[in-house]
Structures are given as structure tokens and as C-alpha cells.
Design a protein around this motif. Structure first.
Motif, PDB file in Angstrom:
ATOM      1  N   PRO A  12      -8.751   6.989 -10.609  1.00 60.11           N
ATOM      2  CA  PRO A  12      -8.943   6.807  -9.169  1.00 60.11           C
ATOM      3  C   PRO A  12      -9.202   5.338  -8.832  1.00 60.11           C
ATOM      4  O   PRO A  12      -9.852   4.618  -9.583  1.00 60.11           O
ATOM      5  CB  PRO A  12     -10.176   7.662  -8.857  1.00 60.11           C
ATOM      6  N   HIS A  13      -8.650   4.918  -7.737  1.00 61.78           N
ATOM      7  CA  HIS A  13      -8.850   3.568  -7.182  1.00 61.78           C
ATOM      8  C   HIS A  13      -8.226   2.467  -8.044  1.00 61.78           C
ATOM      9  O   HIS A  13      -8.583   1.299  -7.877  1.00 61.78           O
ATOM     10  CB  HIS A  13     -10.329   3.282  -6.933  1.00 61.78           C
ATOM     11  N   LEU A  14      -7.323   2.815  -8.954  1.00 60.91           N
ATOM     12  CA  LEU A  14      -6.645   1.802  -9.760  1.00 60.91           C
ATOM     13  C   LEU A  14      -5.685   1.021  -8.867  1.00 60.91           C
ATOM     14  O   LEU A  14      -4.933   1.602  -8.093  1.00 60.91           O
ATOM     15  CB  LEU A  14      -5.860   2.453 -10.907  1.00 60.91           C
ATOM     16  N   THR A  15      -5.739  -0.310  -8.972  1.00 59.40           N
ATOM     17  CA  THR A  15      -4.834  -1.158  -8.198  1.00 59.40           C
ATOM     18  C   THR A  15      -3.914  -1.914  -9.157  1.00 59.40           C
ATOM     19  O   THR A  15      -4.166  -1.961 -10.365  1.00 59.40           O
ATOM     20  CB  THR A  15      -5.608  -2.189  -7.347  1.00 59.40           C
ATOM     21  N   LEU A  16      -2.886  -2.506  -8.606  1.00 63.30           N
ATOM     22  CA  LEU A  16      -1.950  -3.271  -9.419  1.00 63.30           C
ATOM     23  C   LEU A  16      -2.648  -4.423 -10.129  1.00 63.30           C
ATOM     24  O   LEU A  16      -2.451  -4.638 -11.318  1.00 63.30           O
ATOM     25  CB  LEU A  16      -0.797  -3.773  -8.559  1.00 63.30           C
ATOM     26  N   HIS A  17      -3.483  -5.152  -9.421  1.00 63.31           N
ATOM     27  CA  HIS A  17      -4.186  -6.284 -10.048  1.00 63.31           C
ATOM     28  C   HIS A  17      -5.113  -5.805 -11.159  1.00 63.31           C
ATOM     29  O   HIS A  17      -5.214  -6.440 -12.211  1.00 63.31           O
ATOM     30  CB  HIS A  17      -4.967  -7.077  -9.008  1.00 63.31           C
ATOM     31  N   VAL A  30       4.542 -13.183 -15.019  1.00 66.26           N
ATOM     32  CA  VAL A  30       5.353 -11.975 -15.034  1.00 66.26           C
ATOM     33  C   VAL A  30       6.010 -11.739 -13.674  1.00 66.26           C
ATOM     34  O   VAL A  30       5.639 -12.352 -12.676  1.00 66.26           O
ATOM     35  CB  VAL A  30       4.508 -10.723 -15.387  1.00 66.26           C
ATOM     36  N   ALA A  31       6.966 -10.842 -13.670  1.00 63.15           N
ATOM     37  CA  ALA A  31       7.493 -10.239 -12.447  1.00 63.15           C
ATOM     38  C   ALA A  31       7.155  -8.760 -12.548  1.00 63.15           C
ATOM     39  O   ALA A  31       7.100  -8.196 -13.646  1.00 63.15           O
ATOM     40  CB  ALA A  31       8.985 -10.450 -12.343  1.00 63.15           C
ATOM     41  N   VAL A  32       6.898  -8.132 -11.407  1.00 61.76           N
ATOM     42  CA  VAL A  32       6.435  -6.751 -11.399  1.00 61.76           C
ATOM     43  C   VAL A  32       7.267  -5.930 -10.422  1.00 61.76           C
ATOM     44  O   VAL A  32       7.571  -6.390  -9.322  1.00 61.76           O
ATOM     45  CB  VAL A  32       4.950  -6.683 -10.966  1.00 61.76           C
ATOM     46  N   ALA A  33       7.617  -4.714 -10.842  1.00 62.47           N
ATOM     47  CA  ALA A  33       8.246  -3.748  -9.950  1.00 62.47           C
ATOM     48  C   ALA A  33       7.373  -2.503  -9.913  1.00 62.47           C
ATOM     49  O   ALA A  33       6.941  -2.016 -10.955  1.00 62.47           O
ATOM     50  CB  ALA A  33       9.635  -3.384 -10.437  1.00 62.47           C
ATOM     51  N   VAL A  34       7.081  -2.053  -8.719  1.00 63.50           N
ATOM     52  CA  VAL A  34       6.376  -0.784  -8.532  1.00 63.50           C
ATOM     53  C   VAL A  34       7.318   0.096  -7.730  1.00 63.50           C
ATOM     54  O   VAL A  34       7.620  -0.208  -6.571  1.00 63.50           O
ATOM     55  CB  VAL A  34       5.037  -0.964  -7.786  1.00 63.50           C
ATOM     56  N   ASN A  35       7.843   1.129  -8.399  1.00 66.13           N
ATOM     57  CA  ASN A  35       8.869   1.979  -7.814  1.00 66.13           C
ATOM     58  C   ASN A  35      10.060   1.090  -7.437  1.00 66.13           C
ATOM     59  O   ASN A  35      10.648   0.481  -8.314  1.00 66.13           O
ATOM     60  CB  ASN A  35       8.309   2.818  -6.681  1.00 66.13           C
ATOM     61  N   ASP A  36      10.384   0.953  -6.171  1.00 67.45           N
ATOM     62  CA  ASP A  36      11.525   0.123  -5.767  1.00 67.45           C
ATOM     63  C   ASP A  36      11.104  -1.208  -5.147  1.00 67.45           C
ATOM     64  O   ASP A  36      11.926  -1.903  -4.548  1.00 67.45           O
ATOM     65  CB  ASP A  36      12.413   0.893  -4.783  1.00 67.45           C
ATOM     66  N   ASP A  37       9.846  -1.579  -5.257  1.00 69.32           N
ATOM     67  CA  ASP A  37       9.350  -2.837  -4.704  1.00 69.32           C
ATOM     68  C   ASP A  37       9.194  -3.854  -5.825  1.00 69.32           C
ATOM     69  O   ASP A  37       8.503  -3.600  -6.811  1.00 69.32           O
ATOM     70  CB  ASP A  37       7.995  -2.628  -4.017  1.00 69.32           C
ATOM     71  N   PHE A  38       9.847  -5.018  -5.671  1.00 71.93           N
ATOM     72  CA  PHE A  38       9.839  -6.056  -6.699  1.00 71.93           C
ATOM     73  C   PHE A  38       9.073  -7.280  -6.210  1.00 71.93           C
ATOM     74  O   PHE A  38       9.221  -7.687  -5.064  1.00 71.93           O
ATOM     75  CB  PHE A  38      11.274  -6.464  -7.046  1.00 71.93           C
ATOM     76  N   TYR A  39       8.277  -7.877  -7.101  1.00 73.75           N
ATOM     77  CA  TYR A  39       7.455  -9.034  -6.742  1.00 73.75           C
ATOM     78  C   TYR A  39       7.409 -10.033  -7.893  1.00 73.75           C
ATOM     79  O   TYR A  39       7.285  -9.631  -9.043  1.00 73.75           O
ATOM     80  CB  TYR A  39       5.992  -8.620  -6.503  1.00 73.75           C
ATOM     81  N   PRO A  40       7.464 -11.345  -7.568  1.00 69.14           N
ATOM     82  CA  PRO A  40       7.016 -12.304  -8.578  1.00 69.14           C
ATOM     83  C   PRO A  40       5.535 -11.980  -8.792  1.00 69.14           C
ATOM     84  O   PRO A  40       4.806 -11.726  -7.827  1.00 69.14           O
ATOM     85  CB  PRO A  40       7.187 -13.660  -7.899  1.00 69.14           C
ATOM     86  N   GLY A  41       5.094 -11.928 -10.030  1.00 65.99           N
ATOM     87  CA  GLY A  41       3.746 -11.460 -10.338  1.00 65.99           C
ATOM     88  C   GLY A  41       2.640 -12.121  -9.555  1.00 65.99           C
ATOM     89  O   GLY A  41       1.717 -11.464  -9.101  1.00 65.99           O
ATOM     90  N   ALA A  42       2.722 -13.430  -9.367  1.00 66.75           N
ATOM     91  CA  ALA A  42       1.665 -14.149  -8.655  1.00 66.75           C
ATOM     92  C   ALA A  42       1.625 -13.760  -7.177  1.00 66.75           C
ATOM     93  O   ALA A  42       0.626 -13.990  -6.510  1.00 66.75           O
ATOM     94  CB  ALA A  42       1.852 -15.646  -8.801  1.00 66.75           C
ATOM     95  N   GLN A  43       2.703 -13.159  -6.669  1.00 61.45           N
ATOM     96  CA  GLN A  43       2.760 -12.763  -5.266  1.00 61.45           C
ATOM     97  C   GLN A  43       2.630 -11.250  -5.080  1.00 61.45           C
ATOM     98  O   GLN A  43       2.748 -10.745  -3.971  1.00 61.45           O
ATOM     99  CB  GLN A  43       4.065 -13.240  -4.640  1.00 61.45           C
ATOM    100  N   ALA A  44       2.381 -10.534  -6.169  1.00 61.02           N
ATOM    101  CA  ALA A  44       2.249  -9.085  -6.082  1.00 61.02           C
ATOM    102  C   ALA A  44       0.996  -8.727  -5.286  1.00 61.02           C
ATOM    103  O   ALA A  44      -0.074  -9.273  -5.550  1.00 61.02           O
ATOM    104  CB  ALA A  44       2.181  -8.471  -7.477  1.00 61.02           C
ATOM    105  N   PRO A  45       1.126  -7.829  -4.336  1.00 58.57           N
ATOM    106  CA  PRO A  45      -0.065  -7.436  -3.572  1.00 58.57           C
ATOM    107  C   PRO A  45      -0.991  -6.581  -4.431  1.00 58.57           C
ATOM    108  O   PRO A  45      -0.552  -5.942  -5.382  1.00 58.57           O
ATOM    109  CB  PRO A  45       0.529  -6.600  -2.428  1.00 58.57           C
ATOM    110  N   ASP A  46      -2.253  -6.580  -4.085  1.00 62.41           N
ATOM    111  CA  ASP A  46      -3.213  -5.752  -4.813  1.00 62.41           C
ATOM    112  C   ASP A  46      -3.206  -4.363  -4.201  1.00 62.41           C
ATOM    113  O   ASP A  46      -4.146  -3.955  -3.536  1.00 62.41           O
ATOM    114  CB  ASP A  46      -4.605  -6.359  -4.786  1.00 62.41           C
ATOM    115  N   ARG A  47      -2.112  -3.656  -4.437  1.00 63.88           N
ATOM    116  CA  ARG A  47      -1.921  -2.342  -3.837  1.00 63.88           C
ATOM    117  C   ARG A  47      -2.493  -1.247  -4.729  1.00 63.88           C
ATOM    118  O   ARG A  47      -2.519  -1.379  -5.947  1.00 63.88           O
ATOM    119  CB  ARG A  47      -0.446  -2.106  -3.571  1.00 63.88           C
ATOM    120  N   PRO A  48      -2.941  -0.152  -4.114  1.00 65.71           N
ATOM    121  CA  PRO A  48      -3.399   0.979  -4.916  1.00 65.71           C
ATOM    122  C   PRO A  48      -2.220   1.608  -5.643  1.00 65.71           C
ATOM    123  O   PRO A  48      -1.099   1.609  -5.141  1.00 65.71           O
ATOM    124  CB  PRO A  48      -3.985   1.948  -3.893  1.00 65.71           C
TER     125      PRO A  48
END
Length: 64
Positions: A12-17, A30-48
Motif C-alpha cells: 500500500p502507498h508504494l510510489t514510483l520514486h 534510467v528511463a521508466v515506463a509505467v504501463n503506457d506512460d514513458f519518462y526520462p527517469g529524472a522527470q518521472a512523477p512520484d505517482r502511486p
């Protein structure tokens, strides 16, 4: 939750960061993809993160 194709326990409450910290991964390298959303790692939002999320983490390697 899958991380790079491997089942990873969701809590519970796990976030990307928090996930990146747990895996000892520097977001700037790194670069990160969550489902179909792609981000340069440093710009990845701290999403649940949800139990059914699929996360791909790709390390950036410099070279020439």
C-alpha cells in the motif's frame, strides 16, 4: 505488479520514486515506463503504483 518482467510485491502507498529507492536505482540514470506512460527517469512523477501496473526500467548507458 511486474518490474522488468518479474513479479514484484506491491505494498500500500508504494510510489514510483519509492520503488526506485527500494531497488537502489538513481532516477537520473534510467528511463521508466509505467504501463503506457514513458519518462526520462529524472522527470518521472512520484505517482502511486497499483497492483496491476507494468513497470519497465531501462538504464541509460553513455558511450561513443
Amino acid at each position: 505488479m511486474l518490474v522488468n518482467g518479474v513479479a514484484h510485491p506491491h505494498r500500500p502507498h508504494l510510489t514510483l520514486h519509492a520503488l526506485l529507492r527500494d531497488l537502489n536505482i538513481d532516477p537520473a540514470r534510467v528511463a521508466v515506463a509505467v504501463n503506457d506512460d514513458f519518462y526520462p527517469g529524472a522527470q518521472a512523477p512520484d505517482r502511486p503504483l497499483e497492483e496491476d501496473d507494468v513497470i519497465e526500467i531501462v538504464r541509460i548507458i553513455g558511450g561513443g
